[in-house]
Design a protein around this motif. Structure first.
Motif, PDB file in Angstrom:
ATOM      1  N   PRO A 267       0.853  -1.201  -0.102  1.00 16.36           N
ATOM      2  CA  PRO A 267      -0.063   0.042  -0.019  1.00 16.36           C
ATOM      3  C   PRO A 267       0.937   1.310  -0.141  1.00 16.36           C
ATOM      4  N   VAL A 268       2.079   1.183  -0.081  1.00 13.84           N
ATOM      5  CA  VAL A 268       3.148   2.180  -0.168  1.00 13.84           C
ATOM      6  C   VAL A 268       4.129   2.198  -1.128  1.00 13.84           C
ATOM      7  N   THR A 269       4.831   3.441  -1.431  1.00 13.20           N
ATOM      8  CA  THR A 269       6.175   3.505  -1.849  1.00 13.20           C
ATOM      9  C   THR A 269       7.006   4.120  -1.024  1.00 13.20           C
ATOM     10  N   THR A 270       8.086   3.523  -0.798  1.00 12.38           N
ATOM     11  CA  THR A 270       9.114   4.031   0.047  1.00 12.38           C
ATOM     12  C   THR A 270      10.391   4.195  -0.654  1.00 12.38           C
ATOM     13  N   ALA A 271      11.203   5.219  -0.010  1.00 12.87           N
ATOM     14  CA  ALA A 271      12.714   5.337  -0.489  1.00 12.87           C
ATOM     15  C   ALA A 271      13.220   5.823   1.157  1.00 12.87           C
ATOM     16  N   VAL A 272      14.711   5.629   1.045  1.00  8.38           N
ATOM     17  CA  VAL A 272      15.272   6.027   2.344  1.00  8.38           C
ATOM     18  C   VAL A 272      16.694   6.586   1.917  1.00  8.38           C
ATOM     19  N   LEU A 273      16.797   7.715   2.631  1.00 12.87           N
ATOM     20  CA  LEU A 273      17.961   8.749   2.517  1.00 12.87           C
ATOM     21  C   LEU A 273      18.524   8.772   3.722  1.00 12.87           C
ATOM     22  N   ASP A 274      20.101   9.299   3.632  1.00 10.38           N
ATOM     23  CA  ASP A 274      20.994   9.492   4.553  1.00 10.38           C
ATOM     24  C   ASP A 274      20.809  11.093   4.660  1.00 10.38           C
ATOM     25  N   ASP A 275      20.423  11.396   6.006  1.00  2.00           N
ATOM     26  CA  ASP A 275      20.258  12.753   6.175  1.00  2.00           C
ATOM     27  C   ASP A 275      21.752  13.662   6.630  1.00  2.00           C
ATOM     28  N   THR A 276      22.828  13.040   6.355  1.00  2.00           N
ATOM     29  CA  THR A 276      24.148  13.582   6.431  1.00  2.00           C
ATOM     30  C   THR A 276      24.525  13.860   8.103  1.00  2.00           C
ATOM     31  N   CYS A 277      23.575  13.733   8.900  1.00  2.00           N
ATOM     32  CA  CYS A 277      23.534  13.971  10.312  1.00  2.00           C
ATOM     33  C   CYS A 277      23.476  12.848  11.333  1.00  2.00           C
ATOM     34  N   GLY A 278      23.689  11.720  10.620  1.00  2.00           N
ATOM     35  CA  GLY A 278      23.694  10.272  11.518  1.00  2.00           C
ATOM     36  C   GLY A 278      22.631   9.711  11.188  1.00  2.00           C
ATOM     37  N   ASN A 279      21.496   9.802  10.540  1.00  2.25           N
ATOM     38  CA  ASN A 279      20.221   9.095  10.283  1.00  2.25           C
ATOM     39  C   ASN A 279      19.724   8.778   9.186  1.00  2.25           C
ATOM     40  N   LEU A 280      19.082   7.656   9.185  1.00  7.32           N
ATOM     41  CA  LEU A 280      18.503   7.180   7.918  1.00  7.32           C
ATOM     42  C   LEU A 280      16.767   7.699   8.126  1.00  7.32           C
ATOM     43  N   ILE A 281      16.412   8.318   6.903  1.00  2.69           N
ATOM     44  CA  ILE A 281      15.100   8.687   6.911  1.00  2.69           C
ATOM     45  C   ILE A 281      14.103   8.100   5.653  1.00  2.69           C
ATOM     46  N   GLN A 282      13.120   7.711   6.101  1.00  2.00           N
ATOM     47  CA  GLN A 282      12.063   6.984   5.005  1.00  2.00           C
ATOM     48  C   GLN A 282      11.354   8.299   4.606  1.00  2.00           C
ATOM     49  N   LEU A 283      11.225   8.081   3.225  1.00  2.00           N
ATOM     50  CA  LEU A 283       9.941   8.767   2.226  1.00  2.00           C
ATOM     51  C   LEU A 283       8.878   7.926   2.246  1.00  2.00           C
ATOM     52  N   VAL A 284       7.701   8.237   2.224  1.00  2.19           N
ATOM     53  CA  VAL A 284       6.696   7.262   1.762  1.00  2.19           C
ATOM     54  C   VAL A 284       5.788   7.967   1.120  1.00  2.19           C
ATOM     55  N   THR A 285       5.088   7.392   0.445  1.00  2.00           N
ATOM     56  CA  THR A 285       3.719   7.974  -0.594  1.00  2.00           C
ATOM     57  C   THR A 285       2.811   6.803  -0.505  1.00  2.00           C
ATOM     58  N   PRO A 286       1.567   6.936   0.396  1.00  5.43           N
ATOM     59  CA  PRO A 286       0.538   6.008   0.206  1.00  5.43           C
ATOM     60  C   PRO A 286       0.078   5.946  -1.225  1.00  5.43           C
ATOM     61  N   SER A 287      -0.314   4.619  -1.597  1.00  4.50           N
ATOM     62  CA  SER A 287      -0.902   4.123  -2.921  1.00  4.50           C
ATOM     63  C   SER A 287      -1.985   4.910  -2.922  1.00  4.50           C
ATOM     64  N   ARG A 288      -2.636   5.329  -4.066  1.00  3.31           N
ATOM     65  CA  ARG A 288      -3.822   6.023  -4.262  1.00  3.31           C
ATOM     66  C   ARG A 288      -5.117   5.305  -4.720  1.00  3.31           C
TER      67      ARG A 288
END
Length: 130
Positions: free
Chosen positions: A109-130
């Protein structure tokens, strides 16, 4: 009851502010000195200036650093941000030099991607399926 504030632990508050505002596009909400070098530093979505604040919190406590670093080692995002279109954000941020540890991926039900915030964290981006 509403979520008013959540935080990410960062190595360098100035760098975190630069990344979260200039690269990701958040806006600074509060910047109050706390002690000699730390700040109560929050950002918000420009689309919701009175919405949930993200505290860019110094990772000074050993337990916080160990927790954050263990998540990164295991590839687990510390936070998740919803975007209108993960693929478009992936392209926009990649063009700005952001390093992704996971390209856009449809996951039911979602599309995700994960980025490195350059500050020590991984952040997930998410878009719910429409």
């Amino acid at each position: 009851m509403r979520i008013h504030l959540t935080s990410v632990f960062v190595d360098d508050q100035a760098e975190a502010l630069r990344f979260y505002t200039e690269v990701l596009g958040f806006v600074k909400k509060h910047d109050v000195p706390v002690g000699e070098k730390d700040r109560w530093l929050t950002v918000v979505s420009p689309e919701q200036p009175d919405g949930t604040e993200l505290l860019l919190e110094p990772v000074g406590h050993p337990a916080a650093k160990a927790y954050r670093d263990a998540l990164v080692t295991d590839g687990i995002p510390l936070a998740q941000f919803e975007v209108d279109d993960v693929a478009a954000e992936y392209a926009r941020l990649s063009d700005r030099g952001v390093r992704f540890t996971q390209e856009p991926l449809e996951m039911g039900p979602v599309t995700t991607a994960v980025l490195d915030d350059t500050c020590g964290n991984l952040i997930q981006l998410v878009t719910p399926s429409r």
